[in-house]
Every structure is written in structure tokens, then in C-alpha cells.
Motif scaffolding. Sequence first.
Motif, mmCIF file in Angstrom:
data_model
loop_
_atom_site.group_PDB
_atom_site.id
_atom_site.type_symbol
_atom_site.label_atom_id
_atom_site.label_comp_id
_atom_site.label_asym_id
_atom_site.label_seq_id
_atom_site.Cartn_x
_atom_site.Cartn_y
_atom_site.Cartn_z
ATOM 1 N N LEU A 319 0.771 -1.170 -0.467
ATOM 2 C CA LEU A 319 -0.013 -0.213 -0.054
ATOM 3 C C LEU A 319 1.099 1.427 -0.272
ATOM 4 C CD1 LEU A 319 -2.576 -2.108 0.019
ATOM 5 C CD2 LEU A 319 -3.518 -0.726 2.384
ATOM 6 N N GLU A 320 1.477 1.627 1.089
ATOM 7 C CA GLU A 320 2.580 1.790 1.058
ATOM 8 C C GLU A 320 3.580 2.691 -0.774
ATOM 9 O OE1 GLU A 320 4.556 4.319 3.854
ATOM 10 O OE2 GLU A 320 3.469 3.400 5.539
ATOM 11 N N TYR A 321 4.068 1.651 -0.906
ATOM 12 C CA TYR A 321 4.907 1.622 -1.921
ATOM 13 C C TYR A 321 4.052 2.105 -2.811
ATOM 14 C CZ TYR A 321 7.868 -0.930 -5.682
ATOM 15 O OH TYR A 321 8.699 -1.585 -7.412
ATOM 16 N N ALA A 322 3.004 1.592 -3.637
ATOM 17 C CA ALA A 322 2.230 1.530 -4.649
ATOM 18 C C ALA A 322 1.231 2.936 -4.820
ATOM 19 C CB ALA A 322 0.678 0.414 -5.106
ATOM 20 N N SER A 323 1.762 3.336 -3.809
ATOM 21 C CA SER A 323 0.940 4.990 -4.106
ATOM 22 C C SER A 323 2.235 5.871 -3.703
ATOM 23 C CB SER A 323 -0.102 4.928 -2.452
ATOM 24 O OG SER A 323 0.684 4.786 -1.051
ATOM 25 N N ASN A 324 3.584 5.248 -3.473
ATOM 26 C CA ASN A 324 4.536 6.223 -3.246
ATOM 27 C C ASN A 324 4.458 7.540 -4.241
ATOM 28 O OD1 ASN A 324 6.131 5.561 -4.527
ATOM 29 N ND2 ASN A 324 7.034 4.138 -3.783
ATOM 30 N N GLU A 325 5.343 8.582 -3.954
ATOM 31 C CA GLU A 325 5.728 9.730 -5.176
ATOM 32 C C GLU A 325 5.750 9.120 -6.451
ATOM 33 O OE1 GLU A 325 7.599 13.935 -6.505
ATOM 34 O OE2 GLU A 325 8.343 12.556 -4.556
ATOM 35 N N LYS A 326 7.106 8.203 -6.937
ATOM 36 C CA LYS A 326 7.305 7.935 -8.307
ATOM 37 C C LYS A 326 6.307 7.096 -8.727
ATOM 38 C CE LYS A 326 10.154 4.862 -9.719
ATOM 39 N NZ LYS A 326 12.063 4.014 -9.408
ATOM 40 N N ASN A 327 4.942 5.855 -7.972
ATOM 41 C CA ASN A 327 4.252 5.176 -8.403
ATOM 42 C C ASN A 327 3.266 5.390 -8.553
ATOM 43 O OD1 ASN A 327 6.509 3.010 -8.518
ATOM 44 N ND2 ASN A 327 5.799 2.535 -6.662
ATOM 45 N N TYR A 329 3.141 8.940 -9.606
ATOM 46 C CA TYR A 329 3.137 9.972 -10.832
ATOM 47 C C TYR A 329 3.416 8.557 -12.288
ATOM 48 C CZ TYR A 329 5.155 12.845 -14.515
ATOM 49 O OH TYR A 329 4.596 14.424 -15.477
ATOM 50 N N ALA A 330 4.210 7.184 -12.165
ATOM 51 C CA ALA A 330 3.424 6.504 -12.931
ATOM 52 C C ALA A 330 2.405 5.847 -12.850
ATOM 53 C CB ALA A 330 4.515 4.982 -12.050
ATOM 54 N N PHE A 331 1.102 6.481 -12.250
ATOM 55 C CA PHE A 331 0.447 5.325 -12.775
ATOM 56 C C PHE A 331 -0.162 6.606 -13.305
ATOM 57 C CE2 PHE A 331 -4.489 5.515 -10.952
ATOM 58 C CZ PHE A 331 -4.638 3.621 -11.463
ATOM 59 N N TYR A 332 -0.158 7.435 -13.431
ATOM 60 C CA TYR A 332 -0.465 9.053 -13.733
ATOM 61 C C TYR A 332 -0.284 9.051 -15.305
ATOM 62 C CZ TYR A 332 -0.786 13.619 -15.802
ATOM 63 O OH TYR A 332 -1.504 15.003 -16.583
ATOM 64 N N GLU A 333 1.163 8.787 -15.659
ATOM 65 C CA GLU A 333 1.554 8.531 -16.347
ATOM 66 C C GLU A 333 0.545 7.969 -17.521
ATOM 67 O OE1 GLU A 333 6.299 10.245 -16.883
ATOM 68 O OE2 GLU A 333 5.938 7.613 -16.101
ATOM 69 N N GLU A 334 0.389 6.387 -16.692
ATOM 70 C CA GLU A 334 -0.354 5.462 -17.390
ATOM 71 C C GLU A 334 -1.564 5.934 -17.792
ATOM 72 O OE1 GLU A 334 0.077 1.307 -19.451
ATOM 73 O OE2 GLU A 334 1.879 2.709 -18.174
ATOM 74 N N THR A 335 -1.958 6.026 -16.395
ATOM 75 C CA THR A 335 -4.169 6.319 -16.403
ATOM 76 C C THR A 335 -3.916 7.583 -17.312
ATOM 77 O OG1 THR A 335 -4.024 6.465 -14.910
ATOM 78 C CG2 THR A 335 -3.882 4.091 -15.620
ATOM 79 N N ASN A 336 -3.935 8.941 -16.984
ATOM 80 C CA ASN A 336 -3.924 10.134 -16.590
ATOM 81 C C ASN A 336 -4.968 10.526 -15.387
ATOM 82 O OD1 ASN A 336 -3.751 12.302 -18.211
ATOM 83 N ND2 ASN A 336 -5.489 13.049 -18.897
ATOM 84 N N GLU A 337 -5.293 9.548 -14.294
ATOM 85 C CA GLU A 337 -6.197 10.247 -13.413
ATOM 86 C C GLU A 337 -5.152 10.520 -12.326
ATOM 87 O OE1 GLU A 337 -7.892 6.064 -12.199
ATOM 88 O OE2 GLU A 337 -8.072 5.450 -13.720
ATOM 89 N N VAL A 338 -5.587 11.557 -11.980
ATOM 90 C CA VAL A 338 -4.386 12.479 -11.554
ATOM 91 C C VAL A 338 -4.052 12.427 -9.889
ATOM 92 C CG1 VAL A 338 -4.516 15.299 -10.323
ATOM 93 C CG2 VAL A 338 -5.906 14.445 -12.651
ATOM 94 N N PRO A 339 -2.743 12.205 -9.322
ATOM 95 C CA PRO A 339 -2.618 11.872 -8.538
ATOM 96 C C PRO A 339 -3.033 12.362 -6.993
ATOM 97 C CG PRO A 339 -0.623 12.027 -9.954
ATOM 98 C CD PRO A 339 -1.919 13.244 -9.965
ATOM 99 N N ALA A 340 -3.385 11.719 -5.736
ATOM 100 C CA ALA A 340 -3.334 11.916 -4.784
ATOM 101 C C ALA A 340 -2.215 12.564 -3.761
ATOM 102 C CB ALA A 340 -4.008 10.859 -3.757
ATOM 103 N N HIS A 341 -0.961 11.794 -4.586
ATOM 104 C CA HIS A 341 -0.008 12.250 -3.424
ATOM 105 C C HIS A 341 0.358 13.495 -3.947
ATOM 106 C CE1 HIS A 341 4.193 12.422 -2.853
ATOM 107 N NE2 HIS A 341 4.273 11.592 -1.781
ATOM 108 N N LEU A 342 0.585 14.135 -3.398
ATOM 109 C CA LEU A 342 1.186 15.951 -3.080
ATOM 110 C C LEU A 342 1.824 15.974 -3.950
ATOM 111 C CD1 LEU A 342 -0.104 17.676 0.295
ATOM 112 C CD2 LEU A 342 -1.263 17.103 -1.753
#
Length: 417
Positions: A319-327, A329-342
Motif C-alpha cells: 500500500l505504501e509502495y504503490a502509492s508513493n510519489e514515484k509510483n 506519478y507512474a500511474f498518472y503517466e499510464e492512466t491520466n488519473e490525477v495523483p493523490a500524492h501531493l
Amino acid sequence: MRHFKKVFALLLVAILTLGMAACSSSKKTGSSDGKKVLTVSVEEKYKNYIEKIKTDFEKKNDVTVEIVEKPMFDQLEALPLDGPAGNAPDVMLAAYDRIGGLGHQGHLLEMKPSDTKNFGDKEMKQVTVDGKGYGSPLVIETLVLYYNKDLLKKAPTTFQELESLTDDKRFAFASEKGKSTAFLAKWTDFYMSYGLLAGYGGYAIGDNGSNPEDIGINNKGSVEGVEYAMKWFKNHWPKGMQDNTSAANFIQQTFIKGKAAAVIDGPWAAAEYKKAKVNYGIAKIPTLPNGKEYAPFAGGKGWVASNYTKEPELAKKWLEYASNEKNAYAFYEETNEVPAHLEARKKADKQNNELTSAVIKQYETATPTPNIPEMAEVWKGAESLIFDAASGKKSAQQSADDAVKVIKENIKEKYTK
């Protein structure tokens, strides 16, 4: 004797078969190479992203990550039964408005990110219920305004501008004299109209979504919001806009055909408009006639872990790993869904993506969707709130009062011990 041996052999086969079946149906605890296994459930469209990020997690934690493909809501609905049976995945994605109920019922592993400064109060609130954390935020979403750049030079910034567009003959609805499709919003849907009510001072559940005894959709502000919606239904919109079943498709098709200058919709609509090759822009929803901001529900989804997992510590690490800053943002790049991580969100906001920027701006005025179990009764009770008023069946106040009456009766019946 031969008969006895035959019966014994049949019994032995049956026992072995049952044993094998039991083993195959029980939750897998190790891979073929002896490593621990963590099962991650995501929808098919997210599988590629998990494949990309899981390797580092596997190496660092000496674990095998197995991906389960299943629609998110199907997975969440199955958890209460699959969990106790040992068939649920260890971790999964969950819409924020489902986390509270599942956590309250004991189906989610209690978990709070080690560094909550990575997320704002609004994000943390959506994975928290009764003061307990049940996940890690991943993405945010809220409603935005889509406008046709071929029809408008710039995005409208006030509802007065939207009202003035109804005088433009380009948007006259041929089948009904005096009606216009210049601006459209599915306000018969409480999710869509809530921002209007909240902008006038209404609210769903009191004490920031924690007090089910205080339902605010019939207070003075909410009623003013309903009355404003009634003006659109009565003075501007075709009668079909009252049909909650078909209104969404009507709005989408009207915008695609260039007969609507602006519509309120969610981030998910962008793909359809892009596919239809509409020259659209995206912006924050205009300011209301009272000078206040439209305040839609804030939503999105986060990572959660099953309370039935046999690997709770590994699940928390994921849970911590998959929602950290790096991942994130990677999720955003893959899906265009806006990150919750500030920090990931700041990085995403610099990409000059209209959808991203609009969601981020609108999210500032959005209200976290109450995630206590009683919110389910608000959704049900408010289903006909706008329709009853827009159709002329009831006054705005009566419609709101009747909705609240139903909501409170259902809460009392289902949740009072």
C-alpha cells in the motif's frame, strides 16, 4: 475380499480427490520457488502498470506478486464472502466511498500511511472512518466543465454566462420551442447535482460527513440550489432532461454533435469526446449565481488490504509502495488519473494537460464524499430529489423534506441498535 478392496480403493480415491480440491480452493501462501506470494487485484486496464512496478517490490521484499484481473466493484462486493473463505486477494483498489463501509464492517486491514504529509487532509479523510485508517490514497477525481472550442472562444466562468448562451439560436432545441441545449448537466442525478446544493450551503451528512443524525439536503441552502435547478428545467432545458435514465446519453450525444456549448461531466467522459474528435476544452465549473463555487463530491480511489490476508505486513508495505510519489506519478503517466500524492500531483500539474489542471482546480472546492455506511441511504433517498421538483410534482422544499424523511427513516431502521 475382492469387493472390499474395490470399495477401499474407491474411498481412497475419493479422499485424495477431496483433499486436492480443498488444497486448490484454499488461499495460496507460497510460490513454486518457496517465496511468499502477495496477490494484487486490479482491473484489466491497470495490469500493465502493475507489471511495471511489481519487480522492484518483489526484489526488495523477496516475494512474488501475482496479479488478479477483476473489475474493482465486483472485487469489493465479493470481499465479505471471499475473505472469510480464503479466496480474496491480499490487496486491491477501492473507490473512496466504498472504503468506509468495508472498513467499518471489518473487511479491511487497518492501516495508516507512515507519512501522511504526502497527502492532504481531504485525501486522508477519504480513507478514514471513525478515526481509523483503512488504506492509502492513490488518485483523486471530481466533476469538471467540458466546453466546445469551436463554439466558444473561452470557457464560461459564471453561470450567468451559461444562462446567456441559452439565447443563442445555434443551441435552440428544434422539437420544443423556447428550449435550449447550450448548457447541459444531469442534475436529476444526486451525484451530479450535489455540487449545486453544496455551493448554496447544503450538505449531505453533518459534522464533515460523520453525523448521520444530521442530514442537510433540505436546509435553506440546499432548497435554494434545488430552486435554481428548477429554473433550468422549466425555462431552458428540453423535457427529456428530466429522465434520469436517458439524460446522460442525451447530454453526451448533444455535446458530440456540437449542439451543446458546455456540459458538466466527469474525467471519464474525456475518452469518449476524444474518440468522437470533438474539439473540446476542460475547465473548472463556473461560479454560481450567489457568487459561491460549485462544490461537487471529491472522489477517486486508493489501495486497501483485505483484513483476511495472511501477509498483513507485506500488504501494508505494498500500500505504501504503490502509492508513493514515484509510483503514483507512474500511474498518472499510464492512466491520466490525477495523483493523490501531493508531490506527484504538482508534477502532473506541470504537464499542461487541461483535464489534469481542471480536476486539480475543481478538487479544491470539492467535498469529500461521506464514507460512513449511512451514506448509502442518502444516495437512495435523494434519487428523486431534483426530479420531483423539476417535474412540478412538489415544491423544492417539499421534495427536499420528503427525501430527508425517507433517508432518516431508513437510517433508523437499518443502523439503530
